[in-house]
Design a protein around this motif. Structure first.
Motif, PDB file in Angstrom:
ATOM      1  N   PRO A  84       0.816  -1.212   0.000  1.00 24.41           N
ATOM      2  CA  PRO A  84       0.000   0.000   0.000  1.00 24.41           C
ATOM      3  C   PRO A  84       0.853   1.268   0.000  1.00 24.41           C
ATOM      4  O   PRO A  84       1.932   1.313   0.583  1.00 24.41           O
ATOM      5  N   THR A  85       0.345   2.299  -0.637  1.00 22.55           N
ATOM      6  CA  THR A  85       0.983   3.608  -0.574  1.00 22.55           C
ATOM      7  C   THR A  85       0.603   4.291   0.737  1.00 22.55           C
ATOM      8  O   THR A  85      -0.351   3.888   1.414  1.00 22.55           O
ATOM      9  N   ASP A  86       1.322   5.338   1.072  1.00 21.80           N
ATOM     10  CA  ASP A  86       0.967   6.111   2.251  1.00 21.80           C
ATOM     11  C   ASP A  86      -0.434   6.707   2.091  1.00 21.80           C
ATOM     12  O   ASP A  86      -1.211   6.753   3.047  1.00 21.80           O
ATOM     13  N   ALA A  87      -0.745   7.154   0.879  1.00 26.49           N
ATOM     14  CA  ALA A  87      -2.067   7.745   0.638  1.00 26.49           C
ATOM     15  C   ALA A  87      -3.169   6.722   0.881  1.00 26.49           C
ATOM     16  O   ALA A  87      -4.214   7.040   1.471  1.00 26.49           O
ATOM     17  N   PHE A  88      -2.950   5.473   0.451  1.00 27.73           N
ATOM     18  CA  PHE A  88      -3.975   4.457   0.682  1.00 27.73           C
ATOM     19  C   PHE A  88      -4.114   4.146   2.168  1.00 27.73           C
ATOM     20  O   PHE A  88      -5.232   3.968   2.658  1.00 27.73           O
ATOM     21  N   LEU A  89      -3.019   4.075   2.900  1.00 25.23           N
ATOM     22  CA  LEU A  89      -3.113   3.749   4.322  1.00 25.23           C
ATOM     23  C   LEU A  89      -3.866   4.824   5.100  1.00 25.23           C
ATOM     24  O   LEU A  89      -4.545   4.511   6.082  1.00 25.23           O
ATOM     25  N   ARG A  90      -3.796   6.080   4.660  1.00 31.01           N
ATOM     26  CA  ARG A  90      -4.624   7.119   5.292  1.00 31.01           C
ATOM     27  C   ARG A  90      -6.103   6.846   5.016  1.00 31.01           C
ATOM     28  O   ARG A  90      -6.946   6.957   5.906  1.00 31.01           O
ATOM     29  N   GLN A  91      -6.419   6.479   3.778  1.00 29.22           N
ATOM     30  CA  GLN A  91      -7.804   6.111   3.444  1.00 29.22           C
ATOM     31  C   GLN A  91      -8.262   4.879   4.211  1.00 29.22           C
ATOM     32  O   GLN A  91      -9.379   4.831   4.737  1.00 29.22           O
ATOM     33  N   TRP A  92      -7.391   3.880   4.265  1.00 32.50           N
ATOM     34  CA  TRP A  92      -7.709   2.598   4.877  1.00 32.50           C
ATOM     35  C   TRP A  92      -7.976   2.764   6.365  1.00 32.50           C
ATOM     36  O   TRP A  92      -8.903   2.169   6.917  1.00 32.50           O
ATOM     37  N   ALA A  93      -7.184   3.603   7.017  1.00 34.24           N
ATOM     38  CA  ALA A  93      -7.394   3.870   8.439  1.00 34.24           C
ATOM     39  C   ALA A  93      -8.718   4.605   8.654  1.00 34.24           C
ATOM     40  O   ALA A  93      -9.513   4.243   9.535  1.00 34.24           O
ATOM     41  N   ASP A  94      -8.974   5.631   7.864  1.00 29.81           N
ATOM     42  CA  ASP A  94     -10.219   6.397   8.011  1.00 29.81           C
ATOM     43  C   ASP A  94     -11.450   5.516   7.803  1.00 29.81           C
ATOM     44  O   ASP A  94     -12.417   5.574   8.566  1.00 29.81           O
ATOM     45  N   ALA A  95     -11.412   4.708   6.737  1.00 37.35           N
ATOM     46  CA  ALA A  95     -12.581   3.896   6.395  1.00 37.35           C
ATOM     47  C   ALA A  95     -12.889   2.876   7.493  1.00 37.35           C
ATOM     48  O   ALA A  95     -14.058   2.681   7.860  1.00 37.35           O
ATOM     49  N   GLN A  96     -11.855   2.233   8.022  1.00 41.27           N
ATOM     50  CA  GLN A  96     -12.102   1.262   9.087  1.00 41.27           C
ATOM     51  C   GLN A  96     -12.649   1.952  10.335  1.00 41.27           C
ATOM     52  O   GLN A  96     -13.595   1.475  10.963  1.00 41.27           O
ATOM     53  N   LYS A  97     -12.066   3.071  10.718  1.00 33.33           N
ATOM     54  CA  LYS A  97     -12.560   3.803  11.881  1.00 33.33           C
ATOM     55  C   LYS A  97     -14.021   4.215  11.707  1.00 33.33           C
ATOM     56  O   LYS A  97     -14.826   4.111  12.644  1.00 33.33           O
ATOM     57  N   LEU A  98     -14.367   4.676  10.504  1.00 33.89           N
ATOM     58  CA  LEU A  98     -15.753   5.071  10.243  1.00 33.89           C
ATOM     59  C   LEU A  98     -16.718   3.911  10.439  1.00 33.89           C
ATOM     60  O   LEU A  98     -17.763   4.047  11.087  1.00 33.89           O
ATOM     61  N   MET A  99     -16.378   2.765   9.887  1.00 31.09           N
ATOM     62  CA  MET A  99     -17.284   1.619   9.952  1.00 31.09           C
ATOM     63  C   MET A  99     -17.358   1.037  11.358  1.00 31.09           C
ATOM     64  O   MET A  99     -18.434   0.695  11.846  1.00 31.09           O
ATOM     65  N   TYR A 100     -16.231   0.915  12.039  1.00 30.75           N
ATOM     66  CA  TYR A 100     -16.224   0.328  13.372  1.00 30.75           C
ATOM     67  C   TYR A 100     -16.892   1.258  14.393  1.00 30.75           C
ATOM     68  O   TYR A 100     -17.446   0.794  15.395  1.00 30.75           O
ATOM     69  N   SER A 101     -16.863   2.550  14.116  1.00 33.40           N
ATOM     70  CA  SER A 101     -17.506   3.508  15.020  1.00 33.40           C
ATOM     71  C   SER A 101     -19.018   3.512  14.889  1.00 33.40           C
ATOM     72  O   SER A 101     -19.706   4.178  15.665  1.00 33.40           O
ATOM     73  N   GLN A 102     -19.559   2.770  13.921  1.00 34.41           N
ATOM     74  CA  GLN A 102     -21.015   2.594  13.862  1.00 34.41           C
ATOM     75  C   GLN A 102     -21.508   1.822  15.081  1.00 34.41           C
ATOM     76  O   GLN A 102     -22.668   1.933  15.457  1.00 34.41           O
ATOM     77  N   GLY A 103     -20.615   1.039  15.671  1.00 34.82           N
ATOM     78  CA  GLY A 103     -20.941   0.304  16.883  1.00 34.82           C
ATOM     79  C   GLY A 103     -20.390   1.019  18.101  1.00 34.82           C
ATOM     80  O   GLY A 103     -20.346   2.246  18.158  1.00 34.82           O
ATOM     81  N   ALA A 104     -19.934   0.236  19.089  1.00 35.11           N
ATOM     82  CA  ALA A 104     -19.450   0.812  20.342  1.00 35.11           C
ATOM     83  C   ALA A 104     -18.035   1.359  20.229  1.00 35.11           C
ATOM     84  O   ALA A 104     -17.569   2.045  21.138  1.00 35.11           O
ATOM     85  N   GLY A 105     -17.322   1.058  19.112  1.00 33.73           N
ATOM     86  CA  GLY A 105     -15.994   1.589  18.925  1.00 33.73           C
ATOM     87  C   GLY A 105     -15.002   0.540  18.482  1.00 33.73           C
ATOM     88  O   GLY A 105     -15.391  -0.533  18.006  1.00 33.73           O
TER      89      GLY A 105
END
Length: 453
Positions: free
Chosen positions: A361-382
């Motif tokens: 992965p590029t650095d740019a993708f890892l920023r996206q990848w981190a954001d996307a996972q945080k967004l989805m997991y935060s739909q629950g308790a965290g």
């Protein structure tokens, strides 16, 4: 502010425990303290060699686990591991987590932390972990960080050829009455410590028996529990003498036997008296996706408050095709929180996840990848990231880039404020239409909600 310590027994389909849901943050932003009290040498390869360990492709063939290390170095293992425990997680680490907005940690534990459960003739583990745990909990409490204590490595070994099991063997030995019983004794001891020991500000048959042991132990400590008869709890927290008389559905023969065996261990640890909390702990299980046998729904085992955990790694395959678009399409349409809620597995948090991928992965993708996972997991308790750090060394190479939370923050993949995002709209281009079937990551057409994970 003083934090709550929460206990969980998390190992594939096995259950867990906690303090009250009120003891958890409204939204969990957490990290795992992996390789502290259950050492996984892949995360600290140079330190492991310096300690006297070995590296091998098959961890059952060399000194790659705590069991193998203690067997090889019986005269020095306790001193060597005390040095590791003190250096791997300490006050500077607590300060760094607090400075980066972490409000929760998950601490993997082995059954051997309750030393009386270890058969020293056939089992080999370092001693002194409980004192280190108490030290760490006090430091976390002072920082206002909640601790989830995770029973990661079970008696006899539940997961084969894995470093996190504490002993790398080819045949699982946990699935016996003897080892089930030892795990339930661990449950009772840790429940009592959570209620009585000031260093444990709050906490762990497997399924039904597991919950019953927690509730029965609480009854003995003066905490009201559903399903228990009218007989009052003993004034000193020791109900051994009255076990033959107490009634209620939670006091099965197995539970009575567990309490009788846990009593001497608690006396040896100097633990006694009634609960200092007076509130029920919250039992917690891996959610139904991780359950075994058809699968069993952990919600059916609940007696009182209960929470649920899920783990999601893309780096081991089986979730999405190994390319950035497939990863983003998959994660941005994740329905695990909603699907679990429909089955009573709520509140749900994601207790393990990370940035590793099956491609470069590029650095740019890892920023996206981190954001996307945080967004989805935060739909629950965290969420709780694996891991808080990994070793920085030539031998570890670039391991920290995708496995270390603190390194991820340093590189800008993860935001310093864990509630924020580099791009809160990161998932917008990948969200599927609710009205039309689309091509999924594997090239299959499926409608919204019918996702292959």
């Amino acid at each position: 502010m003083r934090a709550t310590t929460v206990f969980s027994l998390l190992s594939l389909f096995l259950p867990t425990v906690f303090g009250s849901l009120g003891g958890l943050p409204n939204k969990i932003y957490g990290v795992n303290l992996g390789s502290w009290l259950v050492l996984e040498s892949w995360m600290l390869p140079q330190e492991w060699l310096d300690m006297g360990g070995e590296q091998c492709d098959d961890c059952s063939t060399c000194i790659a686990t705590e069991f193998a290390f203690a067997k090889a170095y019986p005269d020095t293992v306790d001193e060597i591991f005390d040095g590791h425990w003190t250096s791997w997680f300490n006050q500077p680490d607590v300060n760094a987590l607090k400075a980066n907005g972490i409000n929760t940690v998950r601490i993997p534990l082995g059954y051997w932390i309750v030393e009386a459960l270890v058969d020293r003739a056939t089992e080999f583990y370092p001693r002194g972990g409980l004192a280190q745990l108490r030290r760490g909990l006090q430091q976390l409490n002072e920082a206002g960080i909640v601790a989830i204590l995770d029973h990661h490595a079970l008696p006899g070994v539940a997961a084969v050829k894995q470093q996190f099991a504490g002993n790398c063997i080819t045949t699982p030995l946990f699935y016996t009455d003897y080892n089930y019983h030892r795990a339930l004794i661990w449950t009772s001891v840790m429940t009592a410590l959570s209620h009585v020991d000031p260093a444990h500000p709050v906490m762990v048959t497997f399924q039904q028996n597991f919950v019953k042991v927690v509730r029965a132990t609480e009854f003995c400590l003066g905490v009201k529990t559903p399903g228990v008869g009218a007989m009052p709890a003993p004034a000193d927290g020791n109900c051994t003498a009255m076990l033959s008389q107490v009634n209620g559905s939670i006091f099965t023969d197995e539970v009575r036997s567990v309490l009788l065996d846990a009593g001497p261990i608690l006396m040896q640890l100097g633990v006694g008296g009634l609960s200092q909390k007076k509130t029920q702990l919250v039992t917690s299980f891996m959610d139904i996706n991780w359950q075994y046998n058809n699968p069993a729904n952990p919600a059916d085992a609940a007696i009182g408050p209960q929470g649920y955990d899920n783990h999601l790694y893309y780096s081991f395959g089986g979730v999405a095709n190994a390319d950035p678009v497939s990863y983003m399409t998959s994660i941005c349409n994740l329905k695990r929180v909603q699907n679990d809620a429909a089955l009573g597995n709520s509140p749900l948090w994601f207790g393990e996840w990370g940035l590793p991928t099956q491609f470069s992965p590029t650095d740019a993708f890892l920023r996206q990848w981190a954001d996307a996972q945080k967004l989805m997991y935060s739909q629950g308790a965290g969420w709780i990231f694996w891991n808080f750090k990994v070793e920085i060394s030539d031998l570890a190479g670039g391991l920290g880039r995708q496995w270390s939370y603190l390194e991820g923050v340093k590189r800008g993949y993860l935001t310093k404020d864990p509630s924020k995002y580099n791009n809160p709209d990161v998932c917008v281009p990948y969200i599927r239409s609710k009205s039309a079937a689309v091509s999924g990551p594997a090239g299959l057409a499926f409608a919204d909600g019918q996702v292959p994970y």
